[in-house]
Design a protein around this motif. Structure first.
Motif, mmCIF file in Angstrom:
data_model
loop_
_atom_site.group_PDB
_atom_site.id
_atom_site.type_symbol
_atom_site.label_atom_id
_atom_site.label_comp_id
_atom_site.label_asym_id
_atom_site.label_seq_id
_atom_site.Cartn_x
_atom_site.Cartn_y
_atom_site.Cartn_z
ATOM 1 N N ASN A 258 0.823 -1.208 0.000
ATOM 2 C CA ASN A 258 0.000 0.000 0.000
ATOM 3 C C ASN A 258 0.861 1.263 0.000
ATOM 4 O O ASN A 258 0.564 2.237 -0.699
ATOM 5 C CB ASN A 258 -0.930 0.014 1.213
ATOM 6 N N GLN A 259 1.930 1.249 0.788
ATOM 7 C CA GLN A 259 2.817 2.413 0.862
ATOM 8 C C GLN A 259 3.540 2.635 -0.460
ATOM 9 O O GLN A 259 3.688 3.775 -0.922
ATOM 10 C CB GLN A 259 3.826 2.239 1.999
ATOM 11 N N MET A 260 3.994 1.548 -1.063
ATOM 12 C CA MET A 260 4.685 1.671 -2.356
ATOM 13 C C MET A 260 3.761 2.270 -3.409
ATOM 14 O O MET A 260 4.158 3.152 -4.169
ATOM 15 C CB MET A 260 5.205 0.307 -2.811
ATOM 16 N N TYR A 261 2.531 1.782 -3.431
ATOM 17 C CA TYR A 261 1.609 2.290 -4.440
ATOM 18 C C TYR A 261 1.202 3.729 -4.140
ATOM 19 O O TYR A 261 1.033 4.531 -5.064
ATOM 20 C CB TYR A 261 0.364 1.413 -4.547
ATOM 21 N N ALA A 262 1.034 4.052 -2.869
ATOM 22 C CA ALA A 262 0.637 5.414 -2.502
ATOM 23 C C ALA A 262 1.654 6.434 -3.009
ATOM 24 O O ALA A 262 1.290 7.518 -3.482
ATOM 25 C CB ALA A 262 0.487 5.529 -0.988
ATOM 26 N N GLN B 36 0.774 9.340 -5.786
ATOM 27 C CA GLN B 36 0.999 10.775 -5.573
ATOM 28 C C GLN B 36 1.850 11.375 -6.687
ATOM 29 O O GLN B 36 1.629 12.515 -7.104
ATOM 30 C CB GLN B 36 1.653 11.015 -4.205
ATOM 31 N N GLU B 37 2.808 10.610 -7.171
ATOM 32 C CA GLU B 37 3.638 11.095 -8.285
ATOM 33 C C GLU B 37 2.794 11.292 -9.536
ATOM 34 O O GLU B 37 2.976 12.260 -10.278
ATOM 35 C CB GLU B 37 4.773 10.105 -8.547
ATOM 36 N N THR B 38 1.850 10.380 -9.769
ATOM 37 C CA THR B 38 0.944 10.505 -10.919
ATOM 38 C C THR B 38 0.087 11.756 -10.792
ATOM 39 O O THR B 38 -0.105 12.499 -11.761
ATOM 40 C CB THR B 38 0.039 9.263 -11.027
ATOM 41 N N SER C 152 -1.154 17.367 -12.144
ATOM 42 C CA SER C 152 -1.365 18.735 -11.669
ATOM 43 C C SER C 152 -0.473 19.727 -12.407
ATOM 44 O O SER C 152 -0.909 20.824 -12.800
ATOM 45 C CB SER C 152 -1.120 18.806 -10.163
ATOM 46 N N LYS C 153 0.778 19.355 -12.619
ATOM 47 C CA LYS C 153 1.714 20.215 -13.345
ATOM 48 C C LYS C 153 1.244 20.463 -14.774
ATOM 49 O O LYS C 153 1.449 21.547 -15.334
ATOM 50 C CB LYS C 153 3.109 19.585 -13.351
ATOM 51 N N LYS C 154 0.617 19.443 -15.361
ATOM 52 C CA LYS C 154 0.123 19.566 -16.735
ATOM 53 C C LYS C 154 -1.234 20.249 -16.800
ATOM 54 O O LYS C 154 -1.757 20.493 -17.895
ATOM 55 C CB LYS C 154 0.028 18.181 -17.378
ATOM 56 N N GLY C 155 -1.809 20.515 -15.622
ATOM 57 C CA GLY C 155 -3.115 21.166 -15.589
ATOM 58 C C GLY C 155 -4.277 20.266 -15.938
ATOM 59 O O GLY C 155 -5.332 20.748 -16.354
ATOM 60 N N VAL C 156 -4.107 18.942 -15.766
ATOM 61 C CA VAL C 156 -5.173 18.004 -16.144
ATOM 62 C C VAL C 156 -5.755 17.250 -14.946
ATOM 63 O O VAL C 156 -6.557 16.335 -15.122
ATOM 64 C CB VAL C 156 -4.673 16.987 -17.202
ATOM 65 N N LEU C 157 -5.354 17.636 -13.733
ATOM 66 C CA LEU C 157 -5.954 17.032 -12.544
ATOM 67 C C LEU C 157 -7.294 17.719 -12.313
ATOM 68 O O LEU C 157 -7.368 18.885 -11.950
ATOM 69 C CB LEU C 157 -5.037 17.202 -11.330
#
Length: 272
Positions: free
Chosen positions: A48-52, A56-58, A63-68
């Protein structure tokens, strides 16, 4: 000196020693009760921690691309459906009530959605817009994906991969020839990997069907969803179908199990 058969037995014993037979969820009304083999050193919390972190990176990249997508009508629909299904997840495993669930939407033409270990959900707007999904059909997708997380299919897959790696290392250490080592690898693949991959999809279908019904969404939408997926496939199947292959037998299995969950759907709709 060990014979190949004895070595294979020794490798098998070593693999089993590192495994635990578990059932990650209760059977529910449909009754999914397959035992799963997990490596004990690979805990639920670790996965769970690895996937979390990856999740978050995804989100940060989106967010940086403005598509979140946080405020659109689609985002609000997906989040509302998510909350209703998440509320029913503890029916299958009580500890899911303590998971750090997240529901996010990414504005992208991809026909895709997933729920990773620990309840990290992502929907891509393309899946909803291009297939013109109803709320019931969104719930069918989400229920299926949540079921993968509840059953810890990701951790199970990692355990299988670890088993293949361990078999290879043990085989090399004990001097198995290439032919015998290849046979050992094939045994691991066919006995552990391939049957379970088919079983995982069936389990996600059935638990997802029940989860959506318990959330008050029409379980018949699971059939129309896969019909739309098939129609959208053509010569270039949607990304979602690359890991969730559709077929007539899948739709038939859903149709056969819908009567089992209709009472749950009706109960959820009437609030009784």
């Amino acid at each position: 000196m060990f014979k190949p058969h004895s070595l294979s037995m020794l490798i098998g014993a070593a693999l089993l020693a590192g495994c635990q037979a578990v059932n990650t969820t209760s059977g529910g009304a449909i009754g999914v009760d397959r035992k799963q083999y997990m490596f004990s050193m690979l805990s639920t919390e670790q996965v769970n921690q690895m996937y979390a972190q990856s999740y978050q990176e995804t989100l940060q990249e989106a967010s940086k691309k403005g598509v979140l997508d946080k405020n659109s009508a689609i985002s609000k629909r997906v989040n509302a459906i998510g909350q209703r299904l998440i509320a029913k997840a503890p029916v299958f495993r009580p500890d899911a009530a303590q998971w750090a669930w997240e529901v996010n939407v990414i504005d992208s033409p991809e026909l895709n959605a997933n729920c990773g270990p620990g309840g990290k959900i992502i929907f891509y707007t393309g899946l909803i817009e291009k297939l013109n999904l109803t709320d019931d059909e969104i719930a069918a997708v989400m229920g299926h994906e949540i079921a993968h997380a509840l059953r810890e299919h990701g951790r199970e897959a990692m355990s299988k991969a670890y088993g293949v790696q361990m078999a290879t290392q043990l085989g090399s250490a004990f001097g198995l020839g290439d032919g015998s080592l290849q046979l050992a690898n094939m045994g691991v693949e066919y006995l552990m990997t391939l049957p379970n991959s088919r079983a995982n999809e069936n389990e996600a279908d059935l638990i997802g069907l029940e989860l959506a019904a318990r959330g008050g969404y029409n379980p018949n939408a699971a059939v129309t969803l896969w019909e739309k997926m098939n129609q959208a496939g053509g010569s270039a199947p949607p990304e979602f179908m690359s890991t969730h292959p559709s077929s007539g037998s899948r739709i038939a299995a859903l149709q056969a199990n819908i009567p089992k969950v209709i009472p749950l759907y009706q109960q959820a709709r009437t609030g009784s």
